[in-house]
Design an enzyme around this catalytic site. Structure first.
Site, mmCIF file in Angstrom:
data_model
loop_
_atom_site.group_PDB
_atom_site.id
_atom_site.type_symbol
_atom_site.label_atom_id
_atom_site.label_comp_id
_atom_site.label_asym_id
_atom_site.label_seq_id
_atom_site.Cartn_x
_atom_site.Cartn_y
_atom_site.Cartn_z
ATOM 1 N N CYS A 19 0.771 -1.149 0.145
ATOM 2 C CA CYS A 19 0.063 -0.029 -0.082
ATOM 3 C C CYS A 19 0.831 1.163 0.109
ATOM 4 C CB CYS A 19 -1.066 -0.083 1.198
ATOM 5 S SG CYS A 19 -1.920 -1.356 1.211
ATOM 6 N N ALA A 20 1.580 1.468 -0.995
ATOM 7 C CA ALA A 20 2.668 2.223 -1.109
ATOM 8 C C ALA A 20 2.357 3.667 -1.587
ATOM 9 C CB ALA A 20 3.983 1.625 -1.847
ATOM 10 N N PRO A 68 0.596 7.360 -2.240
ATOM 11 C CA PRO A 68 1.517 8.099 -3.309
ATOM 12 C C PRO A 68 2.946 7.999 -3.015
ATOM 13 C CG PRO A 68 0.634 9.777 -1.718
ATOM 14 C CD PRO A 68 0.064 8.297 -1.304
ATOM 15 N N GLY A 69 3.523 7.302 -1.826
ATOM 16 C CA GLY A 69 4.930 7.103 -2.141
ATOM 17 C C GLY A 69 5.884 7.741 -0.742
ATOM 18 N N ASP A 104 1.454 -1.399 -4.919
ATOM 19 C CA ASP A 104 0.105 -0.758 -4.608
ATOM 20 C C ASP A 104 -0.880 -1.432 -5.721
ATOM 21 O OD1 ASP A 104 -0.879 2.105 -2.948
ATOM 22 O OD2 ASP A 104 -2.038 1.679 -4.756
ATOM 23 N N ASP A 143 -2.659 -6.219 -6.559
ATOM 24 C CA ASP A 143 -3.585 -6.387 -5.051
ATOM 25 C C ASP A 143 -2.673 -7.241 -4.263
ATOM 26 O OD1 ASP A 143 -5.340 -7.121 -3.427
ATOM 27 O OD2 ASP A 143 -7.024 -7.358 -4.581
ATOM 28 N N CYS A 181 -3.853 5.925 9.433
ATOM 29 C CA CYS A 181 -4.063 7.642 9.664
ATOM 30 C C CYS A 181 -5.270 7.611 10.186
ATOM 31 C CB CYS A 181 -3.785 8.421 8.579
ATOM 32 S SG CYS A 181 -4.696 8.139 6.978
#
Ligand SMILES: C[S@@+](CC[C@H](N)C(=O)[O-])C[C@H]1O[C@@H](n2cnc3c(N)ncnc32)[C@H](O)[C@@H]1O
Length: 427
Positions: free
Chosen positions: A238-239, A241-242, A259, A285, A354
């Protein structure tokens, strides 16, 4: 810049969020019909006004009720609330705010009947609204967020979090380790982030040189808690936007970033290029991705309710629902189960979200540890990272709340847990 244009566009965007339940960051500023007649400056002003309106929705509704006996139609109410926020929060000159509000009321279907009301109310607000405003409570969170927060921390902290959400957040930059020389002016935070304020990010010193990237101080902490990562093989699930991919690569790790979204992965590619860092990028995925390779570290920054970022995204409480939360909790569980399979014995798993909610943090880790007796919570020495001990939560995790670091301008909400795989345990 034509402020009538940006105010009109803001009112259209507000409807898009509140009626159509569309998040602002999913609106394309170049093609959106709401912004078609705006130039770049007007588009930015419209976006800002929309966020200001949403952030102050609670107190602006309360204030209007002090001035009108009967609630006007929704379009008129929106114009009044936007006017109130501009007058009482943004301290804009009354003349322009009232004039534009009256003109925009005339543009509404049947609106002319309310132009006198809008004129009278906003003039009164310009006169004595600010004093009343200072006594109003900030916007309340919707019940699906407020209820669990109250249960987790009590009512006082719930209110403190709501207050933190009413303030426009600063921008934090993560500085590239390899000796950035050109930096914008800002305040260095205890964790090493540089806190700056306002303006277009691409105009800050050192942008073109790739000396830093935008990342809230809280979001930079999961990677910081790993300590020395040079030459470690790290899988960043799940990288996009990096932000964390860049931190990992900057720390000298060999990074595989994965991602599910091709378009978001393109952002990771562009971001890495700007800052001159490298990682292997895989679009897949995570629930279906298999690899023979095992990693020293797996970082899972799982999709979540993002309730920790409400101060940046005040549209979130208007768009997301409890139903979204249930789906996310389910995906997080499945992603955690996949993540652990990619770890070497002795490897470290960082799980973070988050989110403000224990259901996406502490509870997930509790259940995961019960189901995985070969995984152990690793003690994080918060003080050695310049963080207060009180930020520690269940299973030695890190629970960051938006009411923390008030003295610096607060921080996004975040949850981080560091787990270690010990394969000598029989399961
Ligand atoms: C919270 S964001 C990650 C933020 C990122 N780690 C950073 O620091 O910039 C969550 C990401 O998870 C991705 N995602 C969601 N479900 C996924 C899945 N099943 N497999 C891989 N990626 C997924 C989304 O596309 C999104 O980019």
């Amino acid at each position: 810049m034509d402020s009538l244009n940006s105010r009109r566009a803001a009112l259209n965007l507000i409807c898009k969020v509140t009626d159509q339940k569309i998040m602002i960051n999913s609106i394309n500023a170049d093609s959106s019909s709401e912004l078609l007649n705006c130039d770049e400056l007007e588009k930015r002003a419209a976006m800002r006004l929309t966020l200001d309106y949403l952030r102050n929705f609670g107190p602006s509704s309360t204030l209007i009720k002090l001035y009108v006996k009967k609630t006007p139609p929704k379009g008129v109410l929106n114009i009044l609330q936007l006017g109130v926020v501009e007058l009482c929060v943004n301290k804009r000159a009354a003349y322009g705010v009232v004039n534009d509000a009256v003109n925009l009321t005339h543009e509404l279907n049947g609106g002319s009947a309310f132009s006198g009301l809008v004129n009278a109310v906003l003039r009164k607000v310009a006169k004595d609204g600010s004093e009343r405003w200072s006594k109003l409570r900030p916007s309340s969170l919707p019940a699906w967020i407020a209820r669990p927060i109250k249960k987790q921390h009590g009512k006082t902290i719930q209110k403190a979090i709501e207050k933190a959400h009413s303030v426009i957040p600063p921008i934090d930059l993560t500085l590239k380790k390899s000796g950035p020389s050109l930096l914008p002016e800002g305040k260095l935070m205890p964790n090493g982030s540089l806190r700056v304020r306002g303006g277009a990010v691409s105009s800050y010193t050192g942008y073109n040189e790739g000396n830093w990237w935008v990342q809230d101080a809280a979001a930079s902490m999961p990677v910081q808690l790993l300590g020395d990562i040079s030459n470690k093989k790290i899988l960043d699930i799940c990288a996009a936007p990096g932000g964390k991919t860049m931190q990992l690569a900057d720390g000298g790790a060999c990074v595989t970033a994965l991602d599910v979204s091709e378009s978001k992965m393109n952002r990771v590619r562009q971001n890495l290029k700007r800052v001159g860092l490298k990682a292997d990028l895989i679009v897949s995925d995570a629930l279906k991705w298999h690899s023979k390779k095992k990693f020293d570290v797996v970082l899972l920054d799982a999709p979540c309710s993002a309730t920790g970022t409400i101060r940046r995204h005040p549209d979130l409480p208007f768009v997301k629902t409890e139903k979204n939360l249930a789906d996310l909790i389910n995906i997080q569980k499945r992603l955690l189960d996949c993540a652990v399979n990619h770890l070497k014995p002795g490897g470290e798993l960082i799980y973070c979200t988050c989110s403000l909610l224990f259901s996406e943090g502490e509870d997930q880790i509790e259940e995961f540890l019960l189901n995985n007796p070969n995984m152990f919570a690793s003690k994080i020495n918060l003080e050695s990272f310049g963080l207060p001990k009180e930020w520690e939560s269940l299973h030695s995790s890190l629970r960051i709340r938006p009411d923390y670091w008030k003295e610096f301008g607060a921080i996004d909400g975040f949850f981080v847990s560091k787990l270690i795989k010990n394969n000598s345990v029989k399961i």
